[in-house]
Design a protein around this motif. Structure first.
Motif, PDB file in Angstrom:
ATOM      1  N   ARG A 128       0.837  -1.196   0.000  1.00 40.38           N
ATOM      2  CA  ARG A 128       0.000   0.000   0.000  1.00 40.38           C
ATOM      3  C   ARG A 128       0.872   1.247   0.000  1.00 40.38           C
ATOM      4  O   ARG A 128       0.994   1.955   1.006  1.00 40.38           O
ATOM      5  CB  ARG A 128      -0.936  -0.001   1.208  1.00 40.38           C
ATOM      6  CG  ARG A 128      -1.875  -1.210   1.256  1.00 40.38           C
ATOM      7  CD  ARG A 128      -2.823  -1.146   2.422  1.00 40.38           C
ATOM      8  NE  ARG A 128      -3.756  -0.029   2.285  1.00 40.38           N
ATOM      9  CZ  ARG A 128      -4.678   0.282   3.200  1.00 40.38           C
ATOM     10  NH1 ARG A 128      -4.772  -0.442   4.315  1.00 40.38           N
ATOM     11  NH2 ARG A 128      -5.487   1.301   3.007  1.00 40.38           N
ATOM     12  N   PRO A 129       1.523   1.548  -1.122  1.00 43.00           N
ATOM     13  CA  PRO A 129       2.353   2.752  -1.191  1.00 43.00           C
ATOM     14  C   PRO A 129       1.500   4.018  -1.085  1.00 43.00           C
ATOM     15  O   PRO A 129       0.311   4.019  -1.431  1.00 43.00           O
ATOM     16  CB  PRO A 129       3.028   2.642  -2.561  1.00 43.00           C
ATOM     17  CG  PRO A 129       2.120   1.781  -3.372  1.00 43.00           C
ATOM     18  CD  PRO A 129       1.517   0.808  -2.406  1.00 43.00           C
ATOM     19  N   ASP A 130       2.107   5.086  -0.607  1.00 37.31           N
ATOM     20  CA  ASP A 130       1.419   6.376  -0.538  1.00 37.31           C
ATOM     21  C   ASP A 130       1.320   7.031  -1.915  1.00 37.31           C
ATOM     22  O   ASP A 130       0.411   7.830  -2.157  1.00 37.31           O
ATOM     23  CB  ASP A 130       2.169   7.303   0.424  1.00 37.31           C
ATOM     24  CG  ASP A 130       2.127   6.789   1.847  1.00 37.31           C
ATOM     25  OD1 ASP A 130       1.032   6.742   2.426  1.00 37.31           O
ATOM     26  OD2 ASP A 130       3.203   6.426   2.371  1.00 37.31           O
ATOM     27  N   PHE A 131       2.268   6.711  -2.786  1.00 34.90           N
ATOM     28  CA  PHE A 131       2.282   7.228  -4.156  1.00 34.90           C
ATOM     29  C   PHE A 131       2.760   6.090  -5.061  1.00 34.90           C
ATOM     30  O   PHE A 131       3.529   5.226  -4.642  1.00 34.90           O
ATOM     31  CB  PHE A 131       3.232   8.421  -4.300  1.00 34.90           C
ATOM     32  CG  PHE A 131       3.112   9.449  -3.209  1.00 34.90           C
ATOM     33  CD1 PHE A 131       2.167  10.461  -3.270  1.00 34.90           C
ATOM     34  CD2 PHE A 131       3.961   9.413  -2.109  1.00 34.90           C
ATOM     35  CE1 PHE A 131       2.066  11.416  -2.267  1.00 34.90           C
ATOM     36  CE2 PHE A 131       3.867  10.362  -1.098  1.00 34.90           C
ATOM     37  CZ  PHE A 131       2.916  11.361  -1.178  1.00 34.90           C
ATOM     38  N   GLY A 132       2.345   6.116  -6.321  1.00 29.44           N
ATOM     39  CA  GLY A 132       2.806   5.100  -7.257  1.00 29.44           C
ATOM     40  C   GLY A 132       2.064   3.786  -7.099  1.00 29.44           C
ATOM     41  O   GLY A 132       0.979   3.709  -6.514  1.00 29.44           O
ATOM     42  N   ASP A 133       2.679   2.714  -7.606  1.00 27.25           N
ATOM     43  CA  ASP A 133       2.040   1.398  -7.667  1.00 27.25           C
ATOM     44  C   ASP A 133       2.841   0.374  -6.862  1.00 27.25           C
ATOM     45  O   ASP A 133       4.078   0.425  -6.845  1.00 27.25           O
ATOM     46  CB  ASP A 133       1.960   0.914  -9.119  1.00 27.25           C
ATOM     47  CG  ASP A 133       1.161   1.852 -10.005  1.00 27.25           C
ATOM     48  OD1 ASP A 133       0.076   2.288  -9.577  1.00 27.25           O
ATOM     49  OD2 ASP A 133       1.627   2.166 -11.122  1.00 27.25           O
ATOM     50  N   PRO A 134       2.161  -0.586  -6.232  1.00 29.19           N
ATOM     51  CA  PRO A 134       2.892  -1.623  -5.497  1.00 29.19           C
ATOM     52  C   PRO A 134       3.596  -2.589  -6.444  1.00 29.19           C
ATOM     53  O   PRO A 134       3.147  -2.807  -7.573  1.00 29.19           O
ATOM     54  CB  PRO A 134       1.788  -2.334  -4.714  1.00 29.19           C
ATOM     55  CG  PRO A 134       0.554  -2.130  -5.542  1.00 29.19           C
ATOM     56  CD  PRO A 134       0.702  -0.759  -6.165  1.00 29.19           C
ATOM     57  N   VAL A 135       4.705  -3.127  -5.993  1.00 29.52           N
ATOM     58  CA  VAL A 135       5.397  -4.195  -6.722  1.00 29.52           C
ATOM     59  C   VAL A 135       5.712  -5.311  -5.740  1.00 29.52           C
ATOM     60  O   VAL A 135       5.877  -5.084  -4.539  1.00 29.52           O
ATOM     61  CB  VAL A 135       6.686  -3.701  -7.415  1.00 29.52           C
ATOM     62  CG1 VAL A 135       6.388  -2.622  -8.438  1.00 29.52           C
ATOM     63  CG2 VAL A 135       7.717  -3.226  -6.404  1.00 29.52           C
ATOM     64  N   GLU A 136       5.824  -6.515  -6.250  1.00 34.53           N
ATOM     65  CA  GLU A 136       6.083  -7.689  -5.420  1.00 34.53           C
ATOM     66  C   GLU A 136       7.553  -7.739  -5.002  1.00 34.53           C
ATOM     67  O   GLU A 136       8.446  -7.479  -5.811  1.00 34.53           O
ATOM     68  CB  GLU A 136       5.734  -8.946  -6.211  1.00 34.53           C
ATOM     69  CG  GLU A 136       5.963 -10.251  -5.456  1.00 34.53           C
ATOM     70  CD  GLU A 136       5.739 -11.470  -6.332  1.00 34.53           C
ATOM     71  OE1 GLU A 136       5.736 -12.583  -5.786  1.00 34.53           O
ATOM     72  OE2 GLU A 136       5.573 -11.304  -7.567  1.00 34.53           O
ATOM     73  N   VAL A 137       7.774  -8.068  -3.739  1.00 30.25           N
ATOM     74  CA  VAL A 137       9.107  -8.417  -3.250  1.00 30.25           C
ATOM     75  C   VAL A 137       9.148  -9.933  -3.148  1.00 30.25           C
ATOM     76  O   VAL A 137       8.457 -10.530  -2.314  1.00 30.25           O
ATOM     77  CB  VAL A 137       9.414  -7.757  -1.899  1.00 30.25           C
ATOM     78  CG1 VAL A 137      10.818  -8.154  -1.430  1.00 30.25           C
ATOM     79  CG2 VAL A 137       9.292  -6.252  -1.989  1.00 30.25           C
ATOM     80  N   ARG A 138       9.941 -10.562  -3.998  1.00 33.08           N
ATOM     81  CA  ARG A 138       9.925 -12.015  -4.116  1.00 33.08           C
ATOM     82  C   ARG A 138      10.933 -12.672  -3.171  1.00 33.08           C
ATOM     83  O   ARG A 138      11.811 -12.003  -2.603  1.00 33.08           O
ATOM     84  CB  ARG A 138      10.232 -12.404  -5.570  1.00 33.08           C
ATOM     85  CG  ARG A 138       9.190 -11.868  -6.550  1.00 33.08           C
ATOM     86  CD  ARG A 138       9.603 -12.033  -7.988  1.00 33.08           C
ATOM     87  NE  ARG A 138       8.623 -11.430  -8.895  1.00 33.08           N
ATOM     88  CZ  ARG A 138       8.862 -11.148 -10.174  1.00 33.08           C
ATOM     89  NH1 ARG A 138      10.039 -11.435 -10.707  1.00 33.08           N
ATOM     90  NH2 ARG A 138       7.915 -10.582 -10.909  1.00 33.08           N
ATOM     91  N   ALA A 139      10.799 -13.949  -3.012  1.00 38.76           N
ATOM     92  CA  ALA A 139      11.733 -14.708  -2.178  1.00 38.76           C
ATOM     93  C   ALA A 139      13.156 -14.478  -2.660  1.00 38.76           C
ATOM     94  O   ALA A 139      13.427 -14.498  -3.869  1.00 38.76           O
ATOM     95  CB  ALA A 139      11.385 -16.194  -2.225  1.00 38.76           C
TER      96      ALA A 139
END
Length: 259
Positions: A202-213
């Motif tokens: 849930r970023p305050d600005f922009g788009d979320p991206v996945e943090v992978r294993a």
């Protein structure tokens, strides 16, 4: 034509014609910048705020009061970005396609370094950039780290985040550190909670991206920080870029390499 191959003038022409898109990956090899324009009564205060917080607010150029171009930006700052945000009394009142009608004669435009500028160097060093892979905006977050305040400006540090494979963290730190005028090395590596970020999705600005294993989130100081200060300080009038929708300047990214 691939947007990475456009010149700054060609990109600005497209934005002036109505194209609305985040600029990560545009104009390979050219510098991108954050825009914040404040009344001239605040220009020295903003310069002082930038001086106190140089990693978040590296000033690349400043215009004269009322000017809509600068020495390093030959276009029109009112029309040649792909998105704008208008503030009154510290509140966001509109996101706009252009700000011709809103640009006041007393506004002083500041162009602040942007980390999109060093992404080409990250890729060349083998460091993946997730939001470029996905074609989305970079995620940006308010932190619990306070900026060093001035009498009229205060607010939280804003950061951008890129997930990096653990074995490439040192490479990402070293490569981005060569570009101090576009935020330089990360300000934080690892646990987002340590800087007050509760949910990376849930970023305050922009788009979320996945943090992978096997990946580590890296956080860079972000040029949206002055807009956060405008909001926190209740500045009576200001114009900024829509986060992630940058001013593309007429200087090369290599011009900003630290010697």
């Amino acid at each position: 034509m691939d947007v990475a191959d456009l010149t700054p003038a060609q990109a600005r022409e497209r934005f002036r014609a109505g194209e609305r898109v985040p600029t990560a990956g545009w104009c390979r090899g050219w510098t991108q910048a954050n825009l914040i324009a404040v009344p001239k009564s605040l220009r020295y205060e903003l310069l002082l705020f930038a001086h106190h917080n140089p990693q978040a607010c590296p000033v690349l150029d400043v215009g004269e009061p009322g000017a809509w171009s600068t020495a390093l930006f030959a276009g029109d700052l009112r029309t040649d970005l792909p998105g704008y945000r208008l503030y009154r009394d510290g509140e966001v009142v509109a996101d706009l396609d252009d700000v011709v009608a809103e640009w006041r004669d007393d506004l002083v435009p500041f162009l602040i370094g942007c980390s999109f500028t060093f992404e080409r160097a990250l890729l060349a060093a083998g460091v993946p950039v997730r939001h470029l892979e996905l074609g989305t905006n970079v995620p940006m977050y308010r932190t619990n780290v306070p900026c060093q305040a001035t009498p009229s400006l205060a607010g939280p540090l804003v950061v951008s985040m890129r997930p990096v494979p653990e074995e490439l963290v040192d490479t990402a730190v070293e490569v981005s550190g060569r570009y101090p005028m576009v935020h330089g090395a990360p300000v934080h590596v690892g646990d987002p909670a340590a800087i007050g970020i509760r949910d990376l999705a849930r970023p305050d600005f922009g788009d979320p991206v996945e943090v992978r294993a096997g990946e580590v989130p890296l956080f860079w100081a972000c040029g949206v920080t002055p807009q956060a200060a405008v909001m926190a300080s209740g500045v009576e009038y200001a114009i900024g870029h829509l986060p992630g929708h940058m001013a593309i300047m007429d200087i090369r990214d290599d011009d900003l390499l630290a010697i």
